[in-house]
Design a protein around this motif. Sequence first.
Motif, PDB file in Angstrom:
ATOM      1  N   SER A  59       0.835  -1.207   0.000  1.00 19.72           N
ATOM      2  CA  SER A  59       0.000   0.000   0.000  1.00 19.72           C
ATOM      3  C   SER A  59       0.872   1.260   0.000  1.00 19.72           C
ATOM      4  N   ASN A  60       1.958   1.232   0.770  1.00 15.61           N
ATOM      5  CA  ASN A  60       2.899   2.355   0.774  1.00 15.61           C
ATOM      6  C   ASN A  60       3.517   2.541  -0.613  1.00 15.61           C
ATOM      7  N   ASN A  63       0.948   4.087  -2.872  1.00 13.30           N
ATOM      8  CA  ASN A  63       0.781   5.493  -2.542  1.00 13.30           C
ATOM      9  C   ASN A  63       1.867   6.343  -3.203  1.00 13.30           C
ATOM     10  N   GLU A  64       3.103   5.888  -3.143  1.00 14.75           N
ATOM     11  CA  GLU A  64       4.209   6.632  -3.754  1.00 14.75           C
ATOM     12  C   GLU A  64       4.089   6.650  -5.275  1.00 14.75           C
ATOM     13  N   SER A  66       1.337   6.390  -7.023  1.00  8.53           N
ATOM     14  CA  SER A  66       0.170   7.194  -7.416  1.00  8.53           C
ATOM     15  C   SER A  66       0.483   8.694  -7.424  1.00  8.53           C
ATOM     16  N   LYS A  67       1.487   9.105  -6.672  1.00 12.12           N
ATOM     17  CA  LYS A  67       1.906  10.510  -6.669  1.00 12.12           C
ATOM     18  C   LYS A  67       2.616  10.887  -7.974  1.00 12.12           C
ATOM     19  N   GLU A  88      -4.541  -1.077  -5.444  1.00 14.47           N
ATOM     20  CA  GLU A  88      -4.430   0.055  -4.526  1.00 14.47           C
ATOM     21  C   GLU A  88      -4.298   1.379  -5.283  1.00 14.47           C
ATOM     22  N   LYS A  92      -6.920   4.774  -5.471  1.00 16.15           N
ATOM     23  CA  LYS A  92      -6.570   6.182  -5.269  1.00 16.15           C
ATOM     24  C   LYS A  92      -6.865   7.030  -6.509  1.00 16.15           C
TER      25      LYS A  92
END
Length: 102
Positions: A59-60, A63-64, A66-67, A88, A92
């Motif tokens: 998930s981390n 998240n990175e 997706s940025k 994931e 997002k």
Amino acid sequence: MKKMMWSFSWQEIKFTELGVKLNFFRRASSKFYSKFYNELFRRYETYDSLPSVWRQIKSNTANEISKLIESETSVLSVGCGTGYVEKEIVGKLPKLSIDAFD
């Protein structure tokens, strides 16, 4: 000096339990991956049943990633494994289109 690293198991599945001959000097065969994923899906019926520490790490990662990508674009993911990171990311960025291949 280049450091070599390899695994003997993934998701608590020991490679020696799969009944596939492994060779240190060759990539894993499609038979290996077929047997591994059959065992993985037998042990873990849903993403939520996978180990929580592994899910958090992935998930981390999602998240990175997706940025770094735009929400309305197309992405090719090669070597996606279970597809958890891709799931994931789409969570997002729901307008994102991902083609995923393992």
